[in-house]
Write an enzyme that holds these catalytic residues in place. Structure first.
Site, mmCIF file in Angstrom:
data_model
loop_
_atom_site.group_PDB
_atom_site.id
_atom_site.type_symbol
_atom_site.label_atom_id
_atom_site.label_comp_id
_atom_site.label_asym_id
_atom_site.label_seq_id
_atom_site.Cartn_x
_atom_site.Cartn_y
_atom_site.Cartn_z
ATOM 1 N N HIS A 1 0.831 -1.217 0.000
ATOM 2 C CA HIS A 1 0.000 0.000 0.000
ATOM 3 C C HIS A 1 0.864 1.266 0.000
ATOM 4 O O HIS A 1 0.824 2.078 -0.914
ATOM 5 C CB HIS A 1 -0.874 0.049 1.265
ATOM 6 C CG HIS A 1 -1.732 -1.140 1.500
ATOM 7 N ND1 HIS A 1 -2.860 -1.398 0.772
ATOM 8 C CD2 HIS A 1 -1.652 -2.138 2.426
ATOM 9 C CE1 HIS A 1 -3.443 -2.494 1.226
ATOM 10 N NE2 HIS A 1 -2.728 -2.963 2.227
ATOM 11 N N ASP A 2 1.592 1.450 1.096
ATOM 12 C CA ASP A 2 2.251 2.741 1.325
ATOM 13 C C ASP A 2 3.380 3.057 0.337
ATOM 14 O O ASP A 2 3.579 4.235 -0.002
ATOM 15 C CB ASP A 2 2.760 2.817 2.773
ATOM 16 C CG ASP A 2 1.611 2.784 3.779
ATOM 17 O OD1 ASP A 2 0.482 3.134 3.397
ATOM 18 O OD2 ASP A 2 1.851 2.409 4.934
#
Ligand code: BDR
Ligand code: CA
Length: 313
Positions: free
Chosen positions: A243-244
């Site tokens: 995600h990040d």
């Protein structure tokens, strides 16, 4: 072009860790002015510690790390040890940090940094709940206009929720903070689950991290080994979604991503859909666009970039 000045606001988290490593490995593209920790995946004492573990893993103990808000604006903290493990960085066996935590509060560091740099030259990169950023905007409304851009991981539209049927974790944990940020008027780029669920660490990709034969490569492989069990069980996916790192990859190679300028509002009243990002992807309202909402990425390009940059550490 000069490296873009950024502050990474984070709650590490294995995927936060990879996002930080990518940024620290890319000094020609991003100049990390500081890392600010927030409570999220695990409580603040652990996220502030994990951020320093990651800086030391990158061989960058001089990056200043600050602790910020230890709980959401108006709610009890919800954490995600079921995904990230007890420490937040379960997987590799990494040493406790020896670099210090800065004395200044993260919120004051962000305010001072925005005031001390030319307006429009500092980008904020939130990778966790938006509590620190909303607190900055509440405490110092003058700095909102000084933000170059906010590039954040949070929310979802087509993928809807991962912590509730309707909400993504970062937004759900502090919806009031998210609401303040999305209404702030600062330029926002959103990496929702819609794109991050396409950034999957398949076995081949994880083998490539491990094959780097470096401390960072091995740690990233071990982090994703741990982190993937949750998504494999839940979604039947091929591996862990990074995600990040979509946030830091976007700063380096925006051409790998595509999305739409749309209106995004945050649900803050309904218990059933609390923290939902109501994204007007189809343009069915006349509400003005307030974000670039990313929907797709070149996953092979993303993993090539990540592997090449991690090889430098
Ligand atoms: C987000 O929540 C956290 O668990 C991850 O670090 C990521 O920032 C994904 O919903
Ligand atoms: Ca995170």
């Amino acid at each position: 072009m000069a490296a873009r000045k950024i502050i990474i606001d984070t709650d590490p988290g294995q995927d936060d860790a990879v996002a930080i490593l990518l940024a620290l490995a890319s000094p020609e593209d991003v100049d990390v002015l500081g890392i600010t920790a927030v409570a999220g995946n695990v409580p603040l004492d652990l996220t502030a510690k994990n951020a320093r573990i990651v800086c030391e893993l990158a061989g960058k103990p001089d990056v200043p790390v600050f602790a910020g808000c230890d709980r959401p604006l108006r709610r009890d903290l919800v954490t995600a040890e079921h995904v990230h493990g007890k420490t937040g960085l379960d997987g590799p066996d990494l040493p406790d940090p020896t670099m210090p935590l800065q004395v200044q509060h993260a919120v004051d560091f962000i305010i001072d940094t925005l005031r001390n740099h030319d307006a429009g030259t500092v980008t904020l990169c939130p990778l966790g709940p938006l509590t620190n950023i909303a607190t900055v905007f509440q405490k110092a409304p003058d700095v909102v206009d000084r933000v170059q851009e906010i590039v954040l991981m949070g929310g979802a539209y087509f993928e809807v929720g991962n912590i509730t049927p309707a909400a993504e974790f970062n937004i759900y944990v502090d919806p009031e903070a998210a609401d303040i940020v999305f209404k702030s008027g600062a330029p926002i780029v959103v990496m929702p689950l819609d794109v991050t669920h396409k950034a999957l660490v398949t076995k081949t990709r994880n083998d490539a991290f491990r094959a780097l034969g470096t401390g960072a490569g091995t740690a990233v492989a071990e982090m994703t080994d741990f982190f993937e069990r949750f998504d494999k069980e839940k979604y039947g996916s091929a591996g862990a979604p990074l995600h990040d790192p979509c946030v830091t990859a976007y700063l380096i190679r925006p051409d790998l991503f595509s999305g739409r300028h749309i209106n995004v509002e945050i649900e803050t009243t309904s218990e059933l859909t609390m923290g939902m990002t109501v994204a007007d992807w189809w343009g069915v309202t006349d509400r003005p666009a307030n974000a670039l909402f990313i929907g797709d990425l070149d996953a092979d390009g993303f993993f090539d970039l990540l592997t090449q940059r991690l090889a430098r550490l």
